[in-house]
Design an enzyme around this catalytic site. Sequence first.
Site, PDB file in Angstrom:
ATOM      1  N   ASN A   1       0.826  -1.200   0.000  1.00  0.00           N
ATOM      2  CA  ASN A   1       0.000   0.000   0.000  1.00  0.00           C
ATOM      3  C   ASN A   1       0.861   1.252   0.000  1.00  0.00           C
ATOM      4  OD1 ASN A   1      -2.914   0.931   0.402  1.00  0.00           O
ATOM      5  ND2 ASN A   1      -1.785   2.170   1.886  1.00  0.00           N
TER       6      ASN A   1
ATOM      7  N   GLU B   1      -0.715   1.158  -4.796  1.00  0.00           N
ATOM      8  CA  GLU B   1      -0.820   2.438  -5.498  1.00  0.00           C
ATOM      9  C   GLU B   1       0.422   2.750  -6.339  1.00  0.00           C
ATOM     10  OE1 GLU B   1      -1.811   1.910  -2.443  1.00  0.00           O
ATOM     11  OE2 GLU B   1      -3.882   2.610  -2.255  1.00  0.00           O
TER      12      GLU B   1
ATOM     13  N   ASP C   1      -6.182  20.548   9.321  1.00  0.00           N
ATOM     14  CA  ASP C   1      -6.575  19.614   8.259  1.00  0.00           C
ATOM     15  C   ASP C   1      -7.170  20.373   7.070  1.00  0.00           C
ATOM     16  OD1 ASP C   1      -7.144  17.239   6.843  1.00  0.00           O
ATOM     17  OD2 ASP C   1      -7.422  16.165   8.714  1.00  0.00           O
TER      18      ASP C   1
END
Length: 449
Positions: free
Chosen positions: A142, A205, A254
Amino acid sequence: MSLRGFLEQMERQRKILHIKDRVSRRFEAACVMKSFDFEGPILAFEDVEDYDGEIVANVCGTRERIAAALAVEKDQLYNRLIEAWRSPLKPKIVKNGSVKEVRETTVDLSKIPVLTHFEKDAAPYITSAIVHAKSLDGKVENVSVHRLQILDKTRLLIRLVPRHLFKLWSMAKAAGKDLDVAICVGVHPAVLLAASSPVDFGVDEFDVANSFLGDHLHLINCNDVEACAPAESELVLEGRISGTEEILEGPFVDITGTYDVQRKQPIVKVVGVMHRKDYVYEALLPSGAEHRLLMGLPHEALIWEAVSKVVPKVGAVNLTLGGSGWLHAVISIEKQTEGDGKNALIAAFAAHPSLKHAVVVDLDIDVFNLNEIEWAVATRFQVTEDLIVVPNVRGSTLDSSANQETGLTSKMGIDATRPFSKPKEKFDRAKTCVDKRFASIVEKMHNCA
Ligand code: MN
């Protein structure tokens, strides 16, 4: 296929602003990044206080640059994304790469020019890194994007959203092991975009990135950990995510530009550092356009695909920057029958569960032009007929207005497509009427203005 190659391409197109003024890593560089946010150029900080190298920022800050990174036109972006998600391609693992030029003998994270971005940030944060890991049996790999808080010279804190890397880490933890990771900074934008793609657990990915790059991505194995990195990364930290040590992470900003809640997160022990001789450090402004585009754009493709299944044609999708590239969508469709607009809204909410407010418009409206969208809502929308409200559902954890205890939020869909029950002429925008010769004269006026 490297960040450096992409920067050379952008240099030729004059997309880089070289900043000669001295900036500090604490607040000043981020202040410049913020002032150039939204449609701004790539920034190259050439004079960084107490540091010899260069910092680049805002590399993926516009849709145009992301399209250029994938070598497609803007209107082909979603097709390109979906095609690569469906046809991942294993990259070649090579022995040597430019990231292996320098292997540090001791780990000292204070030598890396990591930025402190906002007033209440806990510490400097690495924000542009992709993290590669494998399951202990090597069957699942991943790559994903994670923010990393600097704790001291050898340790980081990693924010693990409960997704794929979290799962790999949980599996290692259950086996009583730490999880090896390669933390790669300064990779080709296509690799960043692949790492933020919503592919299933089990899809590597890096394979998606390699598909984006036409089989030109090369990987190297790390020296000290069981993980891989792009051979032409600028900087790679080899680390182990602890299966036992967790402490409070943050405060940190964020995607919405507000401070995220603090949670216990695992510590990463960095055991090796390698980099190019004169490595360029890549910075990324939390909540900036680049952050919003990298997170949002792959989800626009998901919405586009889902809505395409319920209406004859989807023009474009915009997860708007004002909606943080995450909470607000505008979708243009070709409406064939009454009710298509509402079906499009339902499909969009299903495709992107974090979506909070969505507007559907006809194809004559440019979803990237807020004035046109507002005009469509003003002239084509009736609140008693065309509004969908879904109370108390699961949405985004990033929505500050969601219920504090339950985490639930409410959603709104606005169908601002022209109703078929009224004559079409009532909704057509008046057009000017000149010949080609005069149209070109007007164009010239604009070029001179
Ligand atoms: Mn994944």
